[in-house]
Design a protein around this motif. Structure first.
Motif, PDB file in Angstrom:
ATOM      1  N   GLU A 263      44.668  46.439  64.497  1.00 10.73           N
ATOM      2  CA  GLU A 263      43.508  46.884  65.267  1.00 10.73           C
ATOM      3  C   GLU A 263      42.543  47.634  64.352  1.00 10.73           C
ATOM      4  OE1 GLU A 263      43.459  48.329  69.560  1.00 10.73           O
ATOM      5  OE2 GLU A 263      45.489  48.772  68.857  1.00 10.73           O
ATOM      6  N   GLY A 264      41.313  47.778  64.811  1.00  9.06           N
ATOM      7  CA  GLY A 264      40.375  48.651  64.106  1.00  9.06           C
ATOM      8  C   GLY A 264      39.348  47.936  63.267  1.00  9.06           C
TER       9      GLY A 264
ATOM     10  N   TYR B  98      36.530  50.610  62.795  1.00  8.63           N
ATOM     11  CA  TYR B  98      36.314  51.741  63.715  1.00  8.63           C
ATOM     12  C   TYR B  98      37.580  52.568  63.911  1.00  8.63           C
ATOM     13  CZ  TYR B  98      38.511  48.535  67.054  1.00  8.63           C
ATOM     14  OH  TYR B  98      39.377  47.688  67.681  1.00  8.63           O
ATOM     15  N   LYS B  99      38.727  52.100  63.364  1.00  3.79           N
ATOM     16  CA  LYS B  99      39.998  52.790  63.566  1.00  3.79           C
ATOM     17  C   LYS B  99      40.928  52.419  62.419  1.00  3.79           C
ATOM     18  CE  LYS B  99      43.403  52.101  66.968  1.00  3.79           C
ATOM     19  NZ  LYS B  99      43.682  51.743  68.351  1.00  3.79           N
ATOM     20  N   GLY B 100      41.792  53.329  61.997  1.00  3.96           N
ATOM     21  CA  GLY B 100      42.758  53.009  60.962  1.00  3.96           C
ATOM     22  C   GLY B 100      42.282  53.403  59.565  1.00  3.96           C
ATOM     23  N   LYS B 101      43.031  52.912  58.566  1.00  2.00           N
ATOM     24  CA  LYS B 101      42.736  53.246  57.163  1.00  2.00           C
ATOM     25  C   LYS B 101      42.391  51.958  56.424  1.00  2.00           C
ATOM     26  CE  LYS B 101      45.978  57.131  56.841  1.00  2.00           C
ATOM     27  NZ  LYS B 101      47.128  57.644  56.066  1.00  2.00           N
TER      28      LYS B 101
ATOM     29  N   ASP C 153      39.368  56.762  56.086  1.00  2.00           N
ATOM     30  CA  ASP C 153      40.477  57.071  57.000  1.00  2.00           C
ATOM     31  C   ASP C 153      39.860  57.491  58.328  1.00  2.00           C
ATOM     32  OD1 ASP C 153      42.528  58.111  58.461  1.00  2.00           O
ATOM     33  OD2 ASP C 153      43.442  59.218  56.799  1.00  2.00           O
ATOM     34  N   LEU C 154      39.872  56.558  59.309  1.00  2.00           N
ATOM     35  CA  LEU C 154      39.226  56.826  60.599  1.00  2.00           C
ATOM     36  C   LEU C 154      40.183  57.486  61.586  1.00  2.00           C
ATOM     37  CD1 LEU C 154      37.114  53.593  60.635  1.00  2.00           C
ATOM     38  CD2 LEU C 154      36.195  55.906  60.703  1.00  2.00           C
ATOM     39  N   ASP C 155      41.373  57.808  61.109  1.00  2.00           N
ATOM     40  CA  ASP C 155      42.281  58.631  61.925  1.00  2.00           C
ATOM     41  C   ASP C 155      42.008  60.112  61.638  1.00  2.00           C
ATOM     42  OD1 ASP C 155      43.371  56.257  62.795  1.00  2.00           O
ATOM     43  OD2 ASP C 155      44.920  56.240  61.233  1.00  2.00           O
TER      44      ASP C 155
ATOM     45  N   MET D 238      32.817  59.974  64.298  1.00  2.00           N
ATOM     46  CA  MET D 238      33.711  58.949  64.841  1.00  2.00           C
ATOM     47  C   MET D 238      33.552  58.914  66.354  1.00  2.00           C
ATOM     48  SD  MET D 238      37.240  59.332  62.666  1.00  2.00           S
ATOM     49  CE  MET D 238      37.630  60.960  63.259  1.00  2.00           C
TER      50      MET D 238
ATOM     51  N   ALA E 222      31.085  52.447  64.135  1.00  3.27           N
ATOM     52  CA  ALA E 222      31.908  51.617  63.241  1.00  3.27           C
ATOM     53  C   ALA E 222      31.223  51.576  61.877  1.00  3.27           C
ATOM     54  CB  ALA E 222      32.052  50.204  63.798  1.00  3.27           C
TER      55      ALA E 222
END
Length: 1298
Positions: free
Chosen positions: A86-87, A131-134, A203-205, A227, A232
């Motif tokens: 995902e992401g 938009y999510k994750g690394k 790193d979007l976390d 974020m 994104a």
């Protein structure tokens, strides 16, 4: 490319099933042995490991296809891995968004991964966002200029001023300025260099962005980034004009993967597993032999495996390749699987010859894969190798570079592969010249140079002018130890670099192989035509910098090519009886006019080729037996016009032109991936170019250009009754073999390469040496200040110690970097290469010169390279290598001197630029004692011809350089003219102590004697020469006075203003010209006084009167109290440093002393009477020279000029002569004043009002003084008053009144 290929390209039909009439046996292998063999190669794994022989089914070739399909199907993933992550949003193949995601003008590569900026500040983003994750992607830096690399959102709007990092939702790293950007900017990271890889991590976390350089983290650059829903981030870059990079979003294995971070483009996991499994099967085949006698399988060393035609093994391999071949067309798999496998084969060390397995494997590829598959596989393999070579970090033993070069060598040893790559890839698709480049590390520590060169050293002794004093006898013991340790470290480094260079030469020797004719045209002839095309791209696109091969690559390519040519040349000498060695190499003149070699649009010495063909067609027929077809002359002329129009259009980046492909760049854009940029992106007119894989010839080309593209070996080398490239040998050229003719054309190309960009690069890299020198002087100065610093000022001492530390650190870094540059660019071997090139050019020019009028066909670049290579040897390679140690150096100097002396005024040479270059080279040549002695050693006839050309009248030609040459021949002999630098400039440091004008005086008495002979024998030449010198002096000094008036007015204005620096420069130039013209007059009067003082010679009296008039003008302007000249000199404006009383007054004094003190009695009387009769004469001006001016005391404490104060510059004898002259003129002026009655105004000359009327003109009977009319008639024949043509002049005596 599709994994299975299309219907048009069906797979080769191998007979994969055993013959029906032999059910039990295949070839000579029985069924059991075959089954054991196939199970050994393709094992089935159960839960506990390989299935044992007792439980497995018998396997034959009939079952093998299904068995292999089943084995490979086990690894297939149920769904695309990408969907599990995902992401990430966007297409699965991530590329640059060339349809809407860019701003400005850009070139984008064929694969949409490489980009070049083509406007002030262009920006482009990728097609995929996260938009999510690394996530991570890599950027391969091809040029180290201004770029901002990072992430942006869709909301970011860029323009030509603002790019990535300049808007709120964009974040960037800039390694050029070592900063990070997000609206504001702060220091961050390290400086990058061409050949580095930047990893961009998001790193979007956690909301952080980090950058890495060559795998080393630079730390978190941004935290708490925006974020949330609707946000994104796209990979993005902004780059300035000519800067270039290539992206890797995951289409190839990441060079520096980071744990926990995913590439934007998922790797082809299923294909990767399948390829690795098939490779495992292949390795098993290579390591297994079938012993049919013993009926068992034998393990063997795969390194010695050979294709021996065993049908069992071949059919097994055919099954493997049936699946393996389509996978080897994919970039990721070639780089990750195949390249690593092949590199592993070579890991054992030893020479490439000791690893024949690679040759066997390539044979296997060509045997078992479709041609289009082998072609694509080889193309991707060599591209991956080149990328890996270029973007590998420098380590002390250069292990990475050696590793990749060894595999490249091994591949190119395979004849069929080599010819395919030469024909289609190495010059057409990628920039193969990169393989011959050794990059210079910008960061010394990371390159391991601190371990390799632990001790640094730099010069610590300097003379007054800032030059190094290289007398090792004065070194301290500590300095000597440091210097020797540094030299040992440099030697270690040089040895390691030589290993890489040797591999590069091996690669070129393979490309230049002309014996591999078994599979069609030999490699050398393919290389030759591609090399010529490469030269054409670089020669004809000098106006468009994005298409040029970077000069740093050219330098390395040139040296490797010279090494390869010379080795083949000397091998050929042993085989061809009577041929010459490479030591005596030259290019025969036939190449320049017989049309066999294309010189594109490069300028010839005699002008345009089409013009030469017309004007010299009879000479070509008579001397070289070459007949020009009249139709070709006409078509060539028309093509020249058309080409001019086309090149003009190519410079205009409009949409229509872009569509036509005029801006398609060839293989030299700095993209490290594909060489071609097939898309030109412009926000003004978005247009995609039509792909041009093979660079298409221009629409309208000369017939000859096409022929060069399609030439065969016979066209180049010739055959019985055909001279090939050497068609049309002139009678002056010896009838003996030189070498293989193809080598002559490559040598010709090497000379052209040096001219295109190598010389400029050699000059550019000297900067590091200059920096070491500057910092060493600064450090020494700081240490001296520390020693003098009073103990009561600890604050000053602390600051000085900080400076000392900074300078020492900088010197440690620079001295190690300089060691690298000296080893790769300025080593003794490289110096010998450039020296060899100089000698090649000299011999080529001498041979071409002997052909008479056909010399005009020679391209200008030969003369340029002769001059520039000598300049490089003298200025760039020293002091690390001494030019005087070169073999045959003295003879070479004399040969070059003869060329300069003969050709600077050669009527066969028409180009003004090349003429100026020749004159400047000669002017520089006479500034140095060694080269001046070389000029004196050329034959007397040539010396006299040179001096005659130097003494030609100044009006019809550029005269400043020839005047400068004459001045240099005199400097050291004139009055007070023994200085290197002017007295008032001694305290300032010269910008460059190596400039010709700052060399110690070295006059040439021999050439002065020649000048005296010519001027005394040829009275007409002497009169016209001196008349032109006086004219130019009048012009130069008048211009100078006009300019200093403007400068003074500007300086006196109350508002703050600045004088234009260009105006100051022109003003100083006019002053310098005036001084040098006065010195030439001084030299002429000293050597040949009778020109002015023997009034039996025509024009002598006139010349003396003009001289007196000009000298009085100069003296009055310069010596008047508190005058304009004084005020401007006292302003001490930057740019007017050379303007001072001393140089001009001493030059004038020298002339006056010569005619009033050193001449015979009659001459002195004539000179004094002319000088005193000039109405501008003022005795006060002469008194000023000795500080006896009237207003000296009133000037309060203002320092007064006097020759007495320059005791270091003016001898006592010279001062006494000035005093004697002043006393004589004082007496003479008193007598003249007492005896002369003032004439009536009616009797004065109406032109000058200085002398009585003494001449009457025919036929109009108007009158003037003799001086005015004689001077006028030297330049014009019309009457002053009525413009009637004057036919004669009679003496006029006023009739006595009755």
């Amino acid at each position: 490319m599709n994994s299975k290929g299309g219907t048009a390209l069906s797979r080769r039909n191998y007979r994969l099933a055993s013959d029906t009439d032999k059910p039990k046996v295949t070839g000579i292998v029985n069924e059991k042995l075959l089954s054991d063999y196939l199970h050994h190669v393709f094992p089935v794994f159960g839960k506990q490991g390989p299935v044992s022989a007792t439980y497995r089914k018998s396997l034959t070739f009939q079952d093998l296809g299904a068995h292999l399909e089943k084995l490979l199907a086990e690894d297939n993933l149920t769904e695309d891995e990408r969907d599990q992550v995902e992401g990430c949003l966007g297409p699965s193949t991530v590329v640059l968004d060339h349809s809407s995601g860019f701003e400005g003008l850009l070139f984008v590569d064929d694969d949409l991964l490489g980009v070049i900026g083509h406007s002030n500040f262009s920006s482009i983003r990728a097609t995929t966002c996260v938009y999510k994750g690394k996530w991570v992607y890599e950027v391969l830096i091809s040029s180290q200029g201004l770029m901002q690399i990072g992430w942006c959102t869709l909301n970011c709007r860029f323009n030509q001023e603002e790019g990535v990092g300049d808007t709120p939702d964009s974040y960037a790293y800039d390694g050029n300025r070592v900063r990070k950007w997000n609206v504001t900017t702060t220091n961050y990271g390290k400086s990058w260099a061409a050949g580095d890889i930047v990893s961009c991590l998001i790193d979007l976390d956690e909301g952080t962005i980090t950058f890495c350089l060559n795998g080393q983290s630079l730390g978190i650059a941004f935290s708490n980034i925006k974020m949330g829903p609707g946000v994104a981030y796209f990979p993005a870059i902004s780059l300035s004009f000519k800067e270039s990079v290539a992206f890797n979003f995951g289409s190839r294995p990441l060079r520096y993967p980071v744990e926990g971070y995913l590439p934007l483009q998922s790797p082809p996991s299923a294909d990767l597993i399948k390829a690795n499994r098939l490779l495992g099967y292949l390795k098993t085949v290579l390591a297994t032999s079938i012993d049919t006698q013993e009926e068992k399988l034998v393990e063997i060393d795969s390194a010695s495996w050979q294709i021996l035609g065993d049908p069992t093994i071949l059919v097994t391999l055919a099954h493997i390749f049936n699946h393996f071949a389509p996978l080897m067309c994919k970039v990721y798999l070639v780089e990750d699987v195949l390249m690593n496998f092949l590199l592993g084969i070579l890991e054992g060390g030893g020479s490439v010859d000791e690893h024949p397995l690679i040759q066997q494997l390539l044979d296997l590829f060509w045997l078992l894969m479709e041609d289009y598959e082998v072609n694509e596989c080889l193309k991707q393999l060599v591209m991956s190798l080149l990328r890996a070579y270029r973007f590998s970090p420098i380590i002390p033993d250069l292990g990475f570079q050696i590793h990749y070069l060894r595999l490249t060598t091994a591949i190119l040893r395979h004849e069929k592969s080599r010819k395919f790559l030469l024909s289609n890839v190495l010059f057409d698709v990628l920039r193969s010249v990169v393989f011959f480049y050794i990059k210079t590390p910008l960061r010394v520590k990371e390159a391991g140079l601190e371990e390799l060169i632990p001790t640094t050293w730099w010069p610590t002794r300097f003379d007054k002018e800032g030059k190094d004093e290289r007398d090792t006898r004065e070194e301290t013991a500590d300095e000597r130890l440091r210097r020797r340790a540094y030299e040992r470290g440099c030697h270690r480094l040089k040895k390691r670099i030589e290993v890489v260079e040797e591999l590069q030469v091996q690669i070129l020797r393979l490309m230049l192989n002309n014996k591999d004719k078994g599979t069609g045209e030999a490699s050398r002839y393919i290389f030759l035509n591609k090399f010529r095309k490469f030269l054409q791209e670089n020669a004809s696109n000098r106006g468009n910098p994005t298409v040029l091969c970077p000069p740093e690559y050219m330098v390395c390519f040139l040296h490797r090519l010279i090494a390869a040519i010379r080795s083949y040349w000397d091998e050929g000498k042993r085989k061809i009886p009577g041929s010459i060695s490479s030591e005596d190499a030259y290019v025969p003149p036939q190449l320049f006019y017989n049309g066999k070699v294309d010189y594109f649009d490069l300028q010839r010495l005699g002008g345009l080729l089409s013009h030469l063909k017309k004007t010299l067609k009879d000479d070509l027929a008579a001397k070289a037996n070459i007949i020009i077809d009249p139709a070709e002359i006409q078509s060539t002329s028309m093509d020249d016009l058309d080409e001019d129009e086309e090149t003009g259009a190519a410079q205009r980046p409009s949409g229509a032109v872009a569509m036509g492909g005029a801006l398609a760049r060839p293989s030299w854009l700095s993209s490290p991936t594909l060489g071609r940029a097939n898309r030109f992106l412009s926000t003004a007119a978005v247009s995609l170019m039509t792909p041009r894989r093979p660079l298409a010839p221009p629409e309208k080309v000369k017939v000859r250009t096409l022929a060069v593209e399609q030439r065969t070996e016979e066209d180049i080398e010739g055959s019985h009754g055909n001279d090939g490239l050497l068609l049309g040998r002139p009678l002056e050229e010896p009838d003996q073999p030189i070498t293989e003719k193809s080598l002559l054309e490559i040598l010709d190309g090497v000379v052209m390469m040096y001219n295109l960009s190598v010389h400029q690069q050699l000059g550019k890299m000297v900067v590091v040496s200059d920096d070491v020198h500057e910092y060493a002087i600064a450090l020494k100065d700081t240490e001296e200040k520390i020693a003098r610093c009073p103990s009561r000022r600890p604050d000053i001492l602390e600051e000085l110690q900080k400076s000392q530390k900074v300078f020492a650190e900088k010197l440690n870094h620079l001295s190690r970097r300089l060691a690298w540059i000296n080893a790769t660019i300025y080593s003794k071997e490289k110096m010998l290469d450039v020296y060899w090139l100089l000698r090649v050019c000299i011999r080529t020019i001498e041979h071409a010169d002997s052909t008479g009028s056909l010399f005009a066909f020679m391209p200008e670049f030969y003369l340029n390279v002769a001059m520039n290579s000598y300049s490089a040897l003298k200025n760039y390679f020293s002091p690390s290598n001494c030019m005087e140690e070169l073999p045959g150096y003295e003879d070479t100097l004399a040969q070059l001197a003869a060329i300069l002396a003969k050709h600077f005024a050669d009527p066969r040479i028409v180009g003004t630029d090349i003429k100026d270059s020749l004159m400047q080279a000669l002017a520089s040549y006479v500034c140095y004692p060694q080269s001046l002695r070389a000029v004196e050693r050329i034959p007397e006839e040539q010396r006299m011809a040179m001096m005659r050309n130097l003494l030609a009248p100044y009006e019809q030609r550029p005269w400043a350089q020839t005047n400068w040459i004459l001045v240099r021949l005199w400097r050291g002999c004139g009055f007070g003219y023994r200085y290197t630098r002017l007295p008032h400039l001694l305290k300032t440091k010269p910008e460059d102590a190596n400039l010709p004008s700052l060399q110690k005086p070295c006059p040439s008495l021999l050439l002065q004697r020649h000048m005296a002979e010519l001027l005394s024998q040829d009275k007409d030449m002497a009169a016209s020469f001196l008349n032109s010198v006086l004219n130019q002096l009048n012009w130069a000094f008048s211009e100078f006075i006009g300019m200093i008036q403007e400068i003074q007015q500007a300086a006196e204005r109350p508002e703050r203003n600045f004088v234009d620096t260009r105006q100051l420069k022109v003003c100083a130039t006019c002053f310098d010209l005036s001084v040098s013209l006065l010195r030439v007059l001084e030299m002429t009067i000293t050597l040949v006084p009778e020109i002015f003082l023997d009034w039996t010679r025509p024009s002598a009296e006139l010349l003396l009167r003009r001289l007196a008039q000009l000298l009085n003008q100069v003296l009055n302007r310069v010596t008047a109290e508190r005058n304009l000249f004084d005020r401007v000199v006292n302003l001490r404006l930057p740019g007017l440093e050379s303007v001072d009383h001393y140089p001009i007054l001493v030059a004038v004094t020298g002339i006056l002393v010569c005619i009033l003190v050193d001449s015979d009695k009659h001459g002195i009387l004539r000179a004094s009477s002319v000088l005193l009769s000039d109405p501008c004469f003022q005795l006060r001006s002469i008194q000023y020279l000795l500080g006896e001016g009237e207003g000296g005391a009133t000037g309060a404490d203002r320092k007064h000029f006097s020759l007495h104060t320059y005791t270091d510059y003016i001898s006592t004898e010279e001062q006494q002569k000035v005093e004697q002259m002043l006393a004589f003129l004082t007496d003479e002026s008193k007598e003249a004043a007492a005896s002369t009655a003032p004439p009536s105004e009616d009797d004065l000359c109406p032109i000058c009002y200085a002398h009585s009327i003494s001449a009457i003109f025919k036929p109009c009977s108007h009158k003037s003084c003799k001086a005015c009319i004689n001077q006028h008639l030297m330049n014009n024949k019309d009457c002053f008053f009525c413009k009637a043509t004057i036919t004669g002049v009679d003496d006029y005596t006023k009739p006595t009144s009755s």
